[in-house]
Design an enzyme around this catalytic site. Structure first.
Site, short mmCIF file in Angstrom:
data_model
loop_
_atom_site.label_atom_id
_atom_site.label_comp_id
_atom_site.label_asym_id
_atom_site.label_seq_id
_atom_site.Cartn_x
_atom_site.Cartn_y
_atom_site.Cartn_z
CG HIS A 1 -2.18 -0.96 0.61
ND1 HIS A 1 -2.12 -2.32 0.76
CD2 HIS A 1 -3.28 -0.70 -0.12
CE1 HIS A 1 -3.17 -2.86 0.18
NE2 HIS A 1 -3.90 -1.90 -0.35
NE ARG B 1 -6.47 0.44 -3.03
CZ ARG B 1 -5.82 0.72 -4.15
NH1 ARG B 1 -5.58 1.96 -4.48
NH2 ARG B 1 -5.39 -0.26 -4.93
CD GLU C 1 -9.93 -7.77 -4.46
OE1 GLU C 1 -8.88 -7.17 -4.72
OE2 GLU C 1 -10.67 -7.43 -3.54
CG ASN D 1 -2.93 -4.39 -7.15
OD1 ASN D 1 -2.47 -4.36 -8.28
ND2 ASN D 1 -3.33 -3.31 -6.50
CG ASP D 2 -5.77 -8.56 -3.16
OD1 ASP D 2 -4.76 -8.91 -2.52
OD2 ASP D 2 -6.49 -7.61 -2.82
CB CYS E 1 -9.55 -0.81 -10.03
SG CYS E 1 -10.10 -2.11 -8.93
C1 PEP Z 1 -6.44 -5.01 -6.15
O1 PEP Z 1 -6.35 -5.97 -5.39
O2 PEP Z 1 -6.05 -5.04 -7.33
C2 PEP Z 1 -7.04 -3.74 -5.71
C3 PEP Z 1 -7.28 -2.77 -6.55
O3 PEP Z 1 -7.30 -3.61 -4.38
P1 PEP Z 1 -6.17 -3.32 -3.27
O4 PEP Z 1 -4.89 -3.01 -3.99
O5 PEP Z 1 -6.69 -2.19 -2.46
O6 PEP Z 1 -6.13 -4.61 -2.52
MG MG Z 2 -7.43 -5.94 -3.52
#
Ligand code: PEP
Ligand code: MG
Length: 587
Positions: A189, A296, A436, A459-460, A507
């Site tokens: 993050h 977020r 995700e 990302n996840d 995203c």
């Molecule tokens: C993701 O997981 O791609 C996402 C956008 O959420 P975060 O990065 O907040 O987990």
């Molecule tokens: Mg995520």
């Protein structure tokens, strides 16, 4: 020169400001005899302040979430009041002439040694609690996040072990030009925050806090992942030139903010912004995003000492809707757990695998009051959005099964009924899921019936697909958006959504990465949500690529068996289409 992982592109030259340096470079200056009493008093008053903080948190969280969640603060207070703890610190100040922070540092080292010998996991967990208390105390003693209090010349480069989201937000309006962390990776993050502010950043630079101290001159090269401490005049001049070029290119690209986003063959695209707080809406507007594709909301919770109540949330969401481009906002419900924890939400016990554990929607389900409060605030905030083109959407993170999505829908329906009975105006809000979890990708066709839209959290999705922690530099080589299995899953998800005619956005961070962006275009994706600073770049890139060209590149790439082949091919092709983009790509 030190090498780390490039997490946010660009180059910055500035003055280092080290956070938490007490734990790595504790001030070992001995106290003079006449200073002992004052230092003892300083320590006692910090202890009183922390004790008050803990008690206030305990009461409020008990009221809002319940006794169990609040219990952690009693544990912390007991540690703070522990005789042995206090006696040791006092004795080191009085007998060994240590200052309070050095004494706390020594205490933490002693406990770490002691606890590391035990096999008892309960006792090992307690070490985390001792650490928390010591950090609270030292934050009060040092005012650690107040760089404005220090007389630092020139632009600031934050150097930290790990920049926690709450710390990053606490930096507020301080002008930060670069970030270097010992931990972290592309999708941690701190990296996301750096990118959202367009700040060059490098993560996973092991031991950097031992080599640099506050006030040192330092260079952050967020494209190559290099950090240079105390550069010689030649390096300094070379990096300063790159820094200027980076800013010039950013400014040049930002000029296209009023142009519509479309591909070279005229296909319109939606480039949306990811934001973490209302402050980022300014960047979303300035960078020419057409809306907010991901808010977020956890940052609202992380920066609060306790649970933000319905009124506070309502104000926040209203402000965000009001200030966002075209008043279009997708609000994501609380996504806490994994690398983001808030003590008042019952993370009393460290989990062995936090990313696979009690996080995100799973946690929300177990706090129905808290969850409903958030849904209420969103539905109410959306009531103000009436005119053409405006839209508020509600999105739920980490959905794994159809049952979860049904449960969400039921909760939203009941909350709506409740608000209507109370006579509260509410808005019409589409309900969506974040995709995700691989299981949800596999069964997307059935889940699709109960969602209005899908947003891919790559990302996840990538970390779960590759079984590789997104924040662990040791396995970072596996978390690759351009790897063949990732690309295949993404293609299937986008195709399923398009066939069902459900809007789909991506995203995750790869939306702002040039090579991935082109391949996503080829897969049929038309909505992308990214850090605001990336919007002008992707708009420019899109204008250089036609859909048939992107499709052709994707077809070729899908024949490759390794990530290296994909990367090589895309780098070569992108160099032909948009040579400037090498300065902006950090993969
Ligand atoms: C993701 O997981 O791609 C996402 C956008 O959420 P975060 O990065 O907040 O987990
Ligand atoms: Mg995520």
């Amino acid at each position: 020169m030190r090498k780390g992982i490039a997490v946010s592109p660009g180059v910055a030259v500035g003055t280092a400001y080290c956070i938490h340096e007490i734990f790595v470079n504790p001030d070992t200056k001995r106290l003079e005899d006449q200073e002992v009493t004052a230092e003892l008093a300083r320590y006692e008053s910090a202890r009183d302040r922390v004790s008050q903080e803990l008690r206030a948190l305990n009461q409020k969280v008990e009221r809002q979430v319940g006794h169990e969640a609040a219990a952690i603060f009693s544990v912390h207070e007991a540690i703070l009041r522990d005789q042995a703890f206090t006696k040791k610190v006092r004795s080191w100040i009085v007998n060994d002439r240590m200052n309070a922070q050095a004494a706390l540092h020594q205490l933490l080292e002693e406990y770490t040694r002691l606890f590391s010998r035990t096999r008892d996991s309960y006792l090992r967990e307690r070490l985390g609690d001792v650490r928390d208390v010591v950090i609270r105390l030292s934050a009060v003693l040092t005012d650690v996040l107040k760089p404005d209090k220090m007389s630092i010349d020139g632009p600031l480069i934050i150097v930290a072990d790990e920049l926690l989201p709450s710390q990053a937000v606490a930096l507020g309006d301080v002008e930060v030009q670069g970030i270097v962390t010992q931990q972290g990776s592309q999708t941690s993050h701190a990296a996301i925050i750096a990118r959202s502010r367009g700040i060059p950043a490098v993560a996973a630079v092991t031991g950097i806090l031992r080599q640099v101290k506050t006030g040192d001159r330092i260079v952050v090269d967020g494209r190559a992942g290099h950090v240079v401490v105390d550069p010689d005049p030649e390096a300094l001049s070379a990096y300063s030139k790159l820094e200027r070029e980076f800013f010039e290119l950013q400014d040049q690209l930002a000029e296209n903010r009023d142009q519509p986003a479309k591909t070279a063959d005229g296909q319109p695209l939606q480039l949306l912004a990811n934001i973490n707080s209302w402050v980022d809406t300014k960047a979303a507007v300035a960078m020419g995003a057409c809306g907010v594709g991901l808010y977020r909301t956890e940052f609202l919770y992380l920066t609060h000492a306790d649970v933000p109540d319905e009124g506070e949330q309502l104000d926040d969401y209203r402000r965000i809707i009001e200030q966002s481009p075209n008043h279009r906002v997708t609000i994501r419900t609380l996504d806490i757990g994994g690398d983001k924890t808030v003590p008042y939400l019952g993370h009393a016990h460290q989990e062995a695998n936090p990313f696979l554990g009690w996080r995100s929607i799973r946690l929300s389900f177990e706090h129905p009051d808290l969850f409903t409060t958030q849904i209420r605030a969103v539905l109410r905030a959306a009531a103000d959005v009436k005119s053409e083109g405006r839209e508020v959407r509600l999105m739920f993170p980490m959905i794994t099964t159809l049952e979860e999505m049904r449960r969400v829908r039921t909760m939203v329906r009941r909350t709506k009924q409740q608000l209507q009975q109370e006579g509260q105006p509410i808005g019409d809000v589409p309900i969506g899921m974040m995709l995700e979890v691989p299981a949800a990708a596999v069964s997307l066709e059935c889940i699709m019936d109960v969602v209005d839209f899908v947003s891919i959290g790559s990302n996840d999705l990538i970390q779960y697909l590759m079984a590789a922690d997104r924040d662990n530099p040791k396995v970072n080589h596996l978390c690759q958006p351009l790897s063949p299995p990732v690309l295949r899953v993404l293609q299937s998800v986008i195709r399923t959504c398009n066939q069902a005619q459900k809007p789909v956005t991506l995203c995750g961070e790869m939306a702002g990465q040039p090579r991935a962006f082109v391949l996503l275009l080829g897969m049929g994706l038309r909505q992308f949500s990214m850090s605001p600073a990336f919007v002008p770049r992707m708009k420019k890139l899109a204008s250089e690529v036609s859909i048939p060209a992107a499709e052709a590149m994707l077809q070729r790439v899908l024949e490759f068996k390794t990530t290296a082949e994909v990367k090589r091919f895309m780098t070569r092709n992108l160099r032909k289409i948009a040579p400037d983009f090498e300065l902006l790509d950090s993969i």
